[in-house]
Design a protein around this motif. Structure first.
Motif, PDB file in Angstrom:
ATOM      1  N   THR A 193       0.832  -1.208   0.000  1.00 35.76           N
ATOM      2  CA  THR A 193       0.000   0.000   0.000  1.00 35.76           C
ATOM      3  C   THR A 193       0.866   1.258   0.000  1.00 35.76           C
ATOM      4  O   THR A 193       0.498   2.272  -0.599  1.00 35.76           O
ATOM      5  N   GLY A 194       2.021   1.194   0.634  1.00 37.47           N
ATOM      6  CA  GLY A 194       2.927   2.346   0.639  1.00 37.47           C
ATOM      7  C   GLY A 194       3.446   2.674  -0.755  1.00 37.47           C
ATOM      8  O   GLY A 194       3.517   3.848  -1.146  1.00 37.47           O
ATOM      9  N   VAL A 195       3.782   1.631  -1.504  1.00 38.99           N
ATOM     10  CA  VAL A 195       4.275   1.836  -2.878  1.00 38.99           C
ATOM     11  C   VAL A 195       3.189   2.534  -3.711  1.00 38.99           C
ATOM     12  O   VAL A 195       3.465   3.482  -4.462  1.00 38.99           O
ATOM     13  N   VAL A 196       1.953   2.088  -3.545  1.00 39.52           N
ATOM     14  CA  VAL A 196       0.840   2.679  -4.294  1.00 39.52           C
ATOM     15  C   VAL A 196       0.602   4.134  -3.859  1.00 39.52           C
ATOM     16  O   VAL A 196       0.352   5.013  -4.690  1.00 39.52           O
ATOM     17  N   HIS A 197       0.736   4.382  -2.559  1.00 36.42           N
ATOM     18  CA  HIS A 197       0.582   5.739  -2.034  1.00 36.42           C
ATOM     19  C   HIS A 197       1.624   6.672  -2.666  1.00 36.42           C
ATOM     20  O   HIS A 197       1.297   7.764  -3.146  1.00 36.42           O
ATOM     21  N   LEU A 198       2.867   6.222  -2.694  1.00 37.48           N
ATOM     22  CA  LEU A 198       3.932   7.011  -3.324  1.00 37.48           C
ATOM     23  C   LEU A 198       3.625   7.256  -4.804  1.00 37.48           C
ATOM     24  O   LEU A 198       3.809   8.367  -5.321  1.00 37.48           O
ATOM     25  N   ALA A 199       3.128   6.210  -5.491  1.00 29.01           N
ATOM     26  CA  ALA A 199       2.832   6.340  -6.923  1.00 29.01           C
ATOM     27  C   ALA A 199       1.780   7.422  -7.158  1.00 29.01           C
ATOM     28  O   ALA A 199       1.924   8.266  -8.054  1.00 29.01           O
ATOM     29  N   HIS A 200       0.742   7.422  -6.350  1.00 27.83           N
ATOM     30  CA  HIS A 200      -0.301   8.446  -6.501  1.00 27.83           C
ATOM     31  C   HIS A 200       0.252   9.844  -6.230  1.00 27.83           C
ATOM     32  O   HIS A 200      -0.013  10.790  -6.979  1.00 27.83           O
ATOM     33  N   PHE A 202       3.427  10.909  -6.380  1.00 26.46           N
ATOM     34  CA  PHE A 202       4.401  11.332  -7.392  1.00 26.46           C
ATOM     35  C   PHE A 202       3.683  11.663  -8.702  1.00 26.46           C
ATOM     36  O   PHE A 202       4.081  12.588  -9.412  1.00 26.46           O
ATOM     37  N   ALA A 203       2.622  10.907  -9.024  1.00 24.27           N
ATOM     38  CA  ALA A 203       1.889  11.137 -10.277  1.00 24.27           C
ATOM     39  C   ALA A 203       1.252  12.522 -10.272  1.00 24.27           C
ATOM     40  O   ALA A 203       1.180  13.198 -11.310  1.00 24.27           O
ATOM     41  N   GLU A 204       0.833  12.943  -9.084  1.00 22.13           N
ATOM     42  CA  GLU A 204       0.174  14.239  -8.979  1.00 22.13           C
ATOM     43  C   GLU A 204       1.121  15.388  -9.326  1.00 22.13           C
ATOM     44  O   GLU A 204       0.711  16.410  -9.874  1.00 22.13           O
ATOM     45  N   LYS A 213       1.745   7.315 -14.910  1.00 20.42           N
ATOM     46  CA  LYS A 213       1.003   8.577 -14.776  1.00 20.42           C
ATOM     47  C   LYS A 213      -0.364   8.467 -15.458  1.00 20.42           C
ATOM     48  O   LYS A 213      -1.392   8.852 -14.879  1.00 20.42           O
ATOM     49  N   LYS A 214      -0.379   7.912 -16.663  1.00 19.08           N
ATOM     50  CA  LYS A 214      -1.648   7.780 -17.400  1.00 19.08           C
ATOM     51  C   LYS A 214      -2.626   6.878 -16.665  1.00 19.08           C
ATOM     52  O   LYS A 214      -3.819   7.157 -16.584  1.00 19.08           O
ATOM     53  N   MET A 215      -2.096   5.778 -16.125  1.00 16.27           N
ATOM     54  CA  MET A 215      -2.965   4.850 -15.396  1.00 16.27           C
ATOM     55  C   MET A 215      -3.581   5.520 -14.173  1.00 16.27           C
ATOM     56  O   MET A 215      -4.767   5.353 -13.882  1.00 16.27           O
ATOM     57  N   ASP A 235       9.789   2.948 -17.291  1.00 16.77           N
ATOM     58  CA  ASP A 235       8.873   4.073 -17.064  1.00 16.77           C
ATOM     59  C   ASP A 235       9.501   5.049 -16.050  1.00 16.77           C
ATOM     60  O   ASP A 235       9.907   4.659 -14.954  1.00 16.77           O
ATOM     61  N   PHE A 236       9.575   6.331 -16.437  1.00 14.91           N
ATOM     62  CA  PHE A 236      10.284   7.307 -15.601  1.00 14.91           C
ATOM     63  C   PHE A 236       9.648   7.468 -14.226  1.00 14.91           C
ATOM     64  O   PHE A 236      10.312   7.371 -13.188  1.00 14.91           O
ATOM     65  N   LEU A 237       8.358   7.711 -14.205  1.00 12.17           N
ATOM     66  CA  LEU A 237       7.676   7.948 -12.932  1.00 12.17           C
ATOM     67  C   LEU A 237       7.739   6.707 -12.038  1.00 12.17           C
ATOM     68  O   LEU A 237       7.966   6.817 -10.822  1.00 12.17           O
ATOM     69  N   ALA A 238       7.541   5.549 -12.643  1.00 10.13           N
ATOM     70  CA  ALA A 238       7.606   4.309 -11.858  1.00 10.13           C
ATOM     71  C   ALA A 238       8.988   4.146 -11.227  1.00 10.13           C
ATOM     72  O   ALA A 238       9.118   3.714 -10.070  1.00 10.13           O
ATOM     73  N   ASN A 239      10.037   4.541 -11.966  1.00 10.89           N
ATOM     74  CA  ASN A 239      11.388   4.466 -11.388  1.00 10.89           C
ATOM     75  C   ASN A 239      11.593   5.470 -10.261  1.00 10.89           C
ATOM     76  O   ASN A 239      12.317   5.192  -9.306  1.00 10.89           O
TER      77      ASN A 239
END
Lengths: 342, 342
Positions: A193-200, A202-204, A213-215, A235-239
Motif C-alpha cells: 500500500t505504501g508503494v501505491v501511495h507514493l505512486a499516486h 508522485f503522479a500528482e 502517470k496515465k494509469m 517508465d520514468f515515474l515508476a522508477n
C-alpha cells in the motif's frame, strides 16, 4: 529405534490458514490451506484449525501420537508464556484468544505460538536464505511491513514483544501517517500500500510522459506489482517511485545492520516478488548508509521459501517438544532460536 | 569454604588506563589509573598494564592466586576468540596486538577482552541503570559515540563485531561527513565534537542575541559542556543546538528500540553530564518516533556508574573463569551476558 515424530506448522493469516506436516528437519511432507473465516468476531478460527488438523490426520491415517507438537504463527500480540493472542484486528479478534488451551484440548498435541513475522523469520533462517546462521534479520514487505531478528542464535522479542518491528522504524520524520499513529514509518513507503501511495503522490506532481502517470490519471487500479513492472520497463515515474522505496528500505536495513551486524538481511513478502531489481535498489542505499565493518560482513538477500516460510518457521516452535537426541545439529540450532531464553 | 576469588577490571583508553579490583558481585574494592603511553606505536601499553597490575598486587599483598582472572575493555577491533586487538588508532596500535597472550604471560592470570563500549554496556547493565535486565541498550556520548546491546540476556557482537555501532546509524542522509567515511552518522551530531560542530554551523547562520554566538564569533573555545550550560540558562542559539542534538539522538534511540524493544536505553559518556536536561530532549523525539508498544515498555535512563562502568563491565568478562557455584544469581546473569554464545 522409535519412529521419529513429525511436526505440524500453522500459518494463520487474515485470508487463509496454511498448514503443513514436516519432518524434524523442517522438510514439508504435506501441505494444505483453508480460508480464514473472520465472521462472528473470528470465533470460528480456532475451531476451524482444530477441525482441519484432525481431518487431515484422518486422511493421512495418522494420529496425535505421530507428532511432537504444533507450532503456529499468528497476527496480533502474542503472550508466549500463556499461549494467548490479543489485538489481531485482521482476524476480527477483539478479545484475548486462548489459542494454546483450545488447540491442545482439540488436537491432543502440544502447542506453541509466536508472531507471524517472527515465525517467517525463523523459517527463512532455518531452511531458506538465512543458512541457519546465528545472526539473521528478516523483513517482510506485504500489506504491512514486518520483521524478525535472530541475534546470537535466538529470536529477539524484546521486553514487550515488539522486537523486530522494523515496519515502524521512522525513515522520514514527519512523513506519511501510519496506521500505528506515527509519521514516516518504513511501512508507509515500502509496503504494497505504501508503494501505491507514493505512486499516486508522485503522479500528482509529474506532468511528463509515463504509463504509470496515465494509469493513475485514468483512475486505473494501481498495485505494487504494476509499479515495479513499469519501472523494470523503464517508465520514468515508476522508477522515481521504486527508487524512493529502495532508499527508505536501504536506510532502514542499513541502520538495523549498523546496530546488529547480521550475516544476512533477508527480504521477503509480496513486494519482494520484484526480485533482484528491488534488491539492487535497496543495496545501493545500504552501501551508502552502512558502517564499513557492516558493509564488509552483512549481505542483503531475497527470501527463498515464499509462502512456506510461515509453516516451516511455525513448525520449528514445536522442536522444543522433541528430545534433543532425536534432532539433527541443524534442527538443534533452529530449536534454540525458536525457544525463549530463560 | 575456600575464600572467594576477586576480579580485575581494566578499562584501556587513549588517555588513561583504569584498573579496579572487584568482588565477584562487581563491587569495586580498589581502583587506580595510569596514563596511557602511546609512544613507539603503543608498544609500552601492554607491558605497562602488566607492570601496574603486578605492582598493585604487591602493594595489597595479593597474588595471582587470589583472582579468578582479568577482563579488559579496549578501543579498536577485538578478536574475541584469540584475544587480539587491531585498528586501535587512538592507542597508536597499527599492528595486531596479542593482548591476551602477553597479559596472561605477564600476570599468570586468565584474561578476556571485549570492545570498550560493549564493556561499558555490560557494566551499566550489571551494576548501573540497567538493573541486570535481559534487554538493555547502551549509548555512550564521548569524543565519539559508541554503544553496546544486551538482548535476550547476551551482549550482541553480530557476525563481525560491529554489533552496537549506534554511533554510525545514519540520522541525516547526506549530512555531516563522519570519520568513518559516511555522511550523517549520529556521531557527527551527538558526540562532544558533533555538538561543537553544530554550534559553529548554527552560529554562522544566526544574527540574533546569544552568548554562544558571541563566544563563537570571538573565537573562544567551545565545548559540548558550554553549549549545554548556556542552553540551560536559556540562550536561544544554544537551545537550537541542543534541540537538534536531542532530535537526532531521539530518532536513533527510537529506531534502535523499534527493532529491539529493550527495557532501558541507557545514555552515558561525557555529553550525558548534561543530565536530565539532555534526557528530556531525547525523550521528546523518542516519544514521537517509537512504536506504541515500545513507548509503553522501553524507558530512557541516564547512566549511573560514570567512569566506573568500564572497569566493572570489564571485570564481568572474567566471571567466566569462576565456578558457577561461587556466583550469586546476579553475577550468573552478568556472566551469561559477557560470554559469547556457542
Amino acid at each position: 529405534m522409535a519412529k521419529k515424530k513429525k511436526l505440524i506448522g500453522v500459518d494463520l493469516g487474515g485470508t487463509t490458514i496454511k498448514f503443513a506436516i514436516l519432518t524434524l528437519d523442517g522438510d514439508v511432507q504435506q501441505k494444505w490451506s483453508v480460508p480464514t473465516n473472520i465472521l462472528d468476531e473470528g470465533s470460528h478460527i480456532i475451531p476451524d484449525i482444530v477441525q482441519s488438523i484432525n481431518h487431515h490426520l484422518d486422511l493421512y491415517k495418522m494420529s496425535a501420537n505421530d507428532f511432537a507438537g504444533i507450532g503456529m504463527g499468528t497476527p496480533g500480540t502474542v503472550d508466549l508464556a500463556n499461549g494467548t493472542v490479543t489485538a489481531a484486528y485482521n482476524l476480527n479478534w477483539k478479545t484475548t484468544q486462548k489459542a494454546k488451551e483450545q488447540i491442545e484440548a482439540g488436537t491432543h498435541m502440544k502447542f506453541a505460538l509466536d508472531n507471524d513475522a517472527n515465525v517467517a523469520a525463523l523459517g527463512e533462517r532455518w531452511k531458506g536464505a538465512g543458512n541457519n546462521e546465528p545472526d539473521v534479520d528478516f523483513i517482510t514487505l506485504g500489506t504491512g511491513v514486518g520483521g524478525g531478528i535472530i541475534a546470537s542464535g535466538r529470536l529477539q522479542h524484546g521486553v514487550n514483544g515488539a522486537g523486530g518491528e522494523v515496519g515502524h522504524v521512522t525513515v522520514q520524520p514527519g512523513g506519511y501517517l501510519c496506521t500505528c499513529g506515527k509519521h514516516g514509518c518504513l511501512e508507509t513507503y515500502a509496503s504494497a500500500t505504501g508503494v501505491v501511495h507514493l505512486a499516486h503522490d508522485f503522479a500528482e506532481e509529474y506532468s511528463g510522459n509515463s504509463k504509470l502517470k496515465k494509469m493513475v490519471d485514468n483512475g486505473d487500479e494501481i498495485t505494487s506489482k504494476i509499479v515495479f513492472d513499469l519501472a523494470k520497463q523503464g517508465d520514468f515515474l515508476a522508477n522515481e517511485v521504486t527508487n524512493k522505496v529502495g532508499q527508505y528500505l536501504g536506510l532502514a536495513v542499513a541502520n538495523m545492520a549498523n546496530v546488529l551486524n547480521p550475516s544476512y538481511v533477508v527480504i521477503g513478502g509480496g513486494v519482494s516478488a520484484a526480485g533482484q531489481f528491488l534488491l539492487d535498489l535497496v543495496d545501493k542505499t545500504f552501501q551508502q548508509e552502512a558502517f564499513s565493518t557492516v558493509r564488509a560482513s552483512t549481505t542483503l538477500k531475497l527470501a527463498k521459501l515464499g509462502n512456506d516460510a510461515g509453516v516451516i518457521g511455525a513448525s520449528s516452535l514445536a522442536l522444543r517438544f522433541v528430545d534433543d537426541a532425536d534432532l539433527s545439529e541443524a534442527a538443534k540450532v533452529a530449536n534454540v532460536a525458536a525457544t525463549v531464553a530463560e
